[in-house]
Design a protein around this motif. Sequence first.
Motif, mmCIF file in Angstrom:
data_model
loop_
_atom_site.group_PDB
_atom_site.id
_atom_site.type_symbol
_atom_site.label_atom_id
_atom_site.label_comp_id
_atom_site.label_asym_id
_atom_site.label_seq_id
_atom_site.Cartn_x
_atom_site.Cartn_y
_atom_site.Cartn_z
ATOM 1 N N CYS A 277 0.851 -1.189 0.000
ATOM 2 C CA CYS A 277 0.000 0.000 0.000
ATOM 3 C C CYS A 277 0.888 1.239 0.000
ATOM 4 O O CYS A 277 1.832 1.337 0.779
ATOM 5 C CB CYS A 277 -0.900 -0.007 1.229
ATOM 6 S SG CYS A 277 -2.047 1.393 1.284
ATOM 7 N N ASN A 278 0.575 2.207 -0.878
ATOM 8 C CA ASN A 278 1.436 3.383 -0.988
ATOM 9 C C ASN A 278 0.621 4.665 -1.071
ATOM 10 O O ASN A 278 1.022 5.626 -1.723
ATOM 11 C CB ASN A 278 2.354 3.240 -2.213
ATOM 12 C CG ASN A 278 3.582 4.125 -2.103
ATOM 13 O OD1 ASN A 278 4.086 4.375 -1.010
ATOM 14 N ND2 ASN A 278 4.060 4.618 -3.238
ATOM 15 N N GLU A 279 -0.531 4.669 -0.423
ATOM 16 C CA GLU A 279 -1.409 5.839 -0.432
ATOM 17 C C GLU A 279 -0.796 6.947 0.425
ATOM 18 O O GLU A 279 -0.505 6.742 1.610
ATOM 19 C CB GLU A 279 -2.780 5.464 0.116
ATOM 20 C CG GLU A 279 -3.808 6.574 0.057
ATOM 21 C CD GLU A 279 -4.437 6.702 -1.328
ATOM 22 O OE1 GLU A 279 -5.022 7.754 -1.604
ATOM 23 O OE2 GLU A 279 -4.331 5.744 -2.116
ATOM 24 N N THR A 280 -0.585 8.132 -0.172
ATOM 25 C CA THR A 280 0.021 9.247 0.572
ATOM 26 C C THR A 280 -0.865 10.484 0.531
ATOM 27 O O THR A 280 -1.780 10.590 -0.297
ATOM 28 C CB THR A 280 1.411 9.603 0.013
ATOM 29 O OG1 THR A 280 1.284 9.971 -1.369
ATOM 30 C CG2 THR A 280 2.375 8.447 0.168
ATOM 31 N N PRO B 92 -4.143 6.792 4.458
ATOM 32 C CA PRO B 92 -2.998 7.468 3.837
ATOM 33 C C PRO B 92 -1.949 7.845 4.886
ATOM 34 O O PRO B 92 -2.253 8.047 6.061
ATOM 35 C CB PRO B 92 -3.622 8.721 3.212
ATOM 36 C CG PRO B 92 -5.093 8.444 3.140
ATOM 37 C CD PRO B 92 -5.387 7.566 4.307
ATOM 38 N N ARG B 93 -0.700 7.955 4.441
ATOM 39 C CA ARG B 93 0.386 8.424 5.307
ATOM 40 C C ARG B 93 0.892 9.761 4.767
ATOM 41 O O ARG B 93 0.790 10.032 3.559
ATOM 42 C CB ARG B 93 1.509 7.405 5.383
ATOM 43 C CG ARG B 93 2.065 6.986 4.057
ATOM 44 C CD ARG B 93 3.017 5.786 4.178
ATOM 45 N NE ARG B 93 3.383 5.274 2.874
ATOM 46 C CZ ARG B 93 4.363 5.765 2.125
ATOM 47 N NH1 ARG B 93 5.089 6.780 2.573
ATOM 48 N NH2 ARG B 93 4.633 5.239 0.940
ATOM 49 N N LEU B 94 1.435 10.570 5.647
ATOM 50 C CA LEU B 94 1.951 11.863 5.221
ATOM 51 C C LEU B 94 3.160 11.668 4.320
ATOM 52 O O LEU B 94 4.115 10.978 4.691
ATOM 53 C CB LEU B 94 2.370 12.710 6.424
ATOM 54 C CG LEU B 94 1.298 13.145 7.432
ATOM 55 C CD1 LEU B 94 1.863 14.198 8.364
ATOM 56 C CD2 LEU B 94 0.070 13.680 6.725
ATOM 57 N N LYS B 95 3.122 12.290 3.168
ATOM 58 C CA LYS B 95 4.268 12.224 2.274
ATOM 59 C C LYS B 95 5.418 13.022 2.873
ATOM 60 O O LYS B 95 5.282 14.210 3.168
ATOM 61 C CB LYS B 95 3.896 12.793 0.899
ATOM 62 C CG LYS B 95 4.980 12.599 -0.138
ATOM 63 C CD LYS B 95 4.509 13.027 -1.514
ATOM 64 C CE LYS B 95 5.582 12.761 -2.561
ATOM 65 N NZ LYS B 95 5.150 13.164 -3.933
ATOM 66 N N GLY B 96 6.528 12.344 3.082
ATOM 67 C CA GLY B 96 7.666 13.014 3.718
ATOM 68 C C GLY B 96 7.604 12.970 5.232
ATOM 69 O O GLY B 96 8.544 13.401 5.898
ATOM 70 N N GLY B 97 6.476 12.473 5.790
ATOM 71 C CA GLY B 97 6.358 12.257 7.219
ATOM 72 C C GLY B 97 6.470 13.514 8.078
ATOM 73 O O GLY B 97 6.195 14.632 7.627
ATOM 74 N N TYR B 98 6.871 13.280 9.309
ATOM 75 C CA TYR B 98 7.018 14.361 10.290
ATOM 76 C C TYR B 98 7.914 15.475 9.758
ATOM 77 O O TYR B 98 7.611 16.661 9.912
ATOM 78 C CB TYR B 98 7.605 13.797 11.587
ATOM 79 C CG TYR B 98 8.046 14.847 12.582
ATOM 80 C CD1 TYR B 98 7.160 15.380 13.509
ATOM 81 C CD2 TYR B 98 9.358 15.320 12.575
ATOM 82 C CE1 TYR B 98 7.560 16.356 14.407
ATOM 83 C CE2 TYR B 98 9.762 16.299 13.467
ATOM 84 C CZ TYR B 98 8.875 16.811 14.383
ATOM 85 O OH TYR B 98 9.278 17.794 15.259
#
Length: 365
Positions: A2-5, A119-125
């Motif tokens: 899974c690569n939902e951002t 989804p996950r934050l693109k580039g994260g924290y």
Amino acid sequence: MCNETFEDFHQIVMNKIPLIDVRAPIEYNKGAFKNAINLPLMNNEDRHEVGICYKEKGNEEAVKLGHRLVSGKTKESRIEAWVSYLTLYPESLLYCFRGGQRSQISQQWILDNTGIVIPRLKGGYKSFRNYLIDALRPAAQKSKPIILGGYTGSGKTILLKKLKNSIDLEDIANHRGSSFGKFTSPQPTQINFENNLAYALIQHKSSEYRHMILEDEGRNIGKCFFPKDLAEHFNSGPVIVLEAPLQERIKLTLDEYVLQAQSQFLEIFGHDTGLEKWHLSISKSINKIKKRLGLERYSAVVTALNSAYADQLNTGKHDKHNAWIKILLQGYYDPMYLHQLEKKSNKIAFKGNALEVLQYLNNYL
């Protein structure tokens, strides 16, 4: 995989989107974001072990170790925690430090076990933090600052809350901005202070106000501090001075630093020790400014405080607290603020009581 951002950071701020921080608690406690909950993939010890493995054996072995450490019932409990939160807040987003392996693994485990795509934050924290830091630049501000000044106890914070285009810096710092300003709850970390301030500035900017009303502050509010260039920008605006008679200021100070403060201590520590801890806290604050008060005035304040505290314990009344408050206002805070105000005399645009200042500032939305 899974690569939902998701990378619309502005929407996160404006819609107060819930966030799931899957970093270790030690990372979260140093700094996180508003509306974020820490539901870590690895605990502090696991993260430490994986970090050592990464340095000694490389990424592939570190990932294998991570999967061994977070497996079986531990893995089940992690997934259960994420799913429980998503049941309450289905619009949530995931993040780790750089939006890499930890959030990807968490994202995949949730999908595999529930069919839910989060989804996950693109580039994260790191990317979201950089976005918020950018929002703290003076160049990012579109509204012009106006500074609300006034002597201690004049009711600046009360008036500030009546203005739509104000930002309560003391509320963001969780501190009243004086030697006696500590609350029973701790201040945010410096990183969290900056993140929360950025949220407020972004939301204010989106309202397209022409002006931003701020209370007159130094660069520090308790242990929290503003970036130097932002502090200079805030203080570049005209000063509006809120005036109030001494007795009214004593009454407001009594309400905030005695009545409200004692209520907080009683709520946290209970009736048996709450008042005692409040008295100790006030005494420590007075002791911190002992040198600036001078021995004679310091002795007078301490004597008046102890007398008022003893009377309150005996009678349940708070009236005698007015005595030490009056000494502090007249002998310490007023001369100090007068000196600060004199340095800004060329920037004073208006003076008046609460009603007059409110009417004046309502013209500056």
